[in-house]
Design a protein around this motif. Sequence first.
Motif, PDB file in Angstrom:
ATOM      1  N   LYS A 117     -48.141  36.187  97.220  1.00  0.00           N
ATOM      2  CA  LYS A 117     -48.278  37.206  96.008  1.00  0.00           C
ATOM      3  C   LYS A 117     -46.851  38.047  96.153  1.00  0.00           C
ATOM      4  O   LYS A 117     -46.724  38.796  95.234  1.00  0.00           O
ATOM      5  N   ASN A 118     -46.180  38.078  97.195  1.00  0.00           N
ATOM      6  CA  ASN A 118     -44.962  38.854  97.341  1.00  0.00           C
ATOM      7  C   ASN A 118     -43.728  38.037  97.148  1.00  0.00           C
ATOM      8  O   ASN A 118     -42.492  38.847  97.389  1.00  0.00           O
ATOM      9  N   LEU A 119     -43.753  36.835  96.682  1.00  0.00           N
ATOM     10  CA  LEU A 119     -42.538  36.189  96.623  1.00  0.00           C
ATOM     11  C   LEU A 119     -42.084  36.126  95.084  1.00  0.00           C
ATOM     12  O   LEU A 119     -42.530  36.877  94.124  1.00  0.00           O
ATOM     13  N   PRO A 120     -40.742  36.085  94.773  1.00  0.00           N
ATOM     14  CA  PRO A 120     -40.097  36.532  93.555  1.00  0.00           C
ATOM     15  C   PRO A 120     -40.376  35.764  92.588  1.00  0.00           C
ATOM     16  O   PRO A 120     -40.062  36.093  91.321  1.00  0.00           O
ATOM     17  N   ASN A 158     -46.954  40.475  91.410  1.00  0.00           N
ATOM     18  CA  ASN A 158     -48.140  41.212  91.334  1.00  0.00           C
ATOM     19  C   ASN A 158     -48.374  41.475  89.864  1.00  0.00           C
ATOM     20  O   ASN A 158     -49.617  42.340  89.477  1.00  0.00           O
ATOM     21  N   ALA A 159     -47.673  41.173  88.825  1.00  0.00           N
ATOM     22  CA  ALA A 159     -48.072  41.345  87.463  1.00  0.00           C
ATOM     23  C   ALA A 159     -48.558  40.152  86.803  1.00  0.00           C
ATOM     24  O   ALA A 159     -47.814  38.973  87.192  1.00  0.00           O
ATOM     25  N   ILE A 160     -49.643  40.192  86.192  1.00  0.00           N
ATOM     26  CA  ILE A 160     -50.147  38.700  85.646  1.00  0.00           C
ATOM     27  C   ILE A 160     -49.244  38.279  84.375  1.00  0.00           C
ATOM     28  O   ILE A 160     -49.027  38.976  83.701  1.00  0.00           O
ATOM     29  N   VAL A 161     -48.976  37.109  84.571  1.00  0.00           N
ATOM     30  CA  VAL A 161     -48.314  36.437  83.550  1.00  0.00           C
ATOM     31  C   VAL A 161     -49.573  35.980  82.429  1.00  0.00           C
ATOM     32  O   VAL A 161     -49.200  35.984  81.194  1.00  0.00           O
TER      33      VAL A 161
END
Length: 236
Positions: free
Chosen positions: A103-106, A128-131
Amino acid sequence: MKALAIDSSITQLTIAAKNNEHTVTGIYDIGMKQSETLLSAIEYIMNAASLLVNDVDYLVFTHGPGSFTGLRLSLSALKAIALTTGAPLYGISTLDAYSFAYKNLPQTILCAIDAKKERFYAKAFEKNAIVFDEGDFSIDEISEKLHKSASKSDILICGPDSALLFEKLTEFNKDTERAHQQKLYALPFCINPTDALFALSEEKIKNDESPLKDFDGPLYIRPSEAEVKAEGTRVF
């Protein structure tokens, strides 16, 4: 905290008991034999963690998407424990559990489970933003949603069927402009999902989110075969 977690959303059954700082996990790659194994496996894991069911602070399971039979099986077992002990029961999205480690990967993270019939249960997020939120999608639909996303970052595909979706998307995209827009990478599926279940449940507890109610069930994104057949034979 003390807890019991189950993931039976795919053919691999995973059970873990947490006794404060110590966790005991059992992974059973047994296909369709989960019903024959679940109760004895729960007892074994709880004993190994030196826990009684009355000790647990909460219960948690992957509530879907996934196998209809597997989801019902784990929910039934945990609801029985919840009714006996009063422990709160939490449901966590299978796709959130399987993508938790990344979850913290760019990069854009795309989590996938094979839903058969050339479709996938999938969800994508970035930082952490939903695509796009979880759903039952065709390869075309997943490719289109990724193409329309604001970000053009590399896409890391995770989950138990990451390799299959990578293959399908690569083949689908090769003759389109999308082939060079975003690079795709398939991550190997070697995650213990119960670590994510504990962490995500304790986040819900910290935020005072309500556990599941007695009438709550698994998350079924797709109707069952029986429902599809019933719909097809309904007379209006």
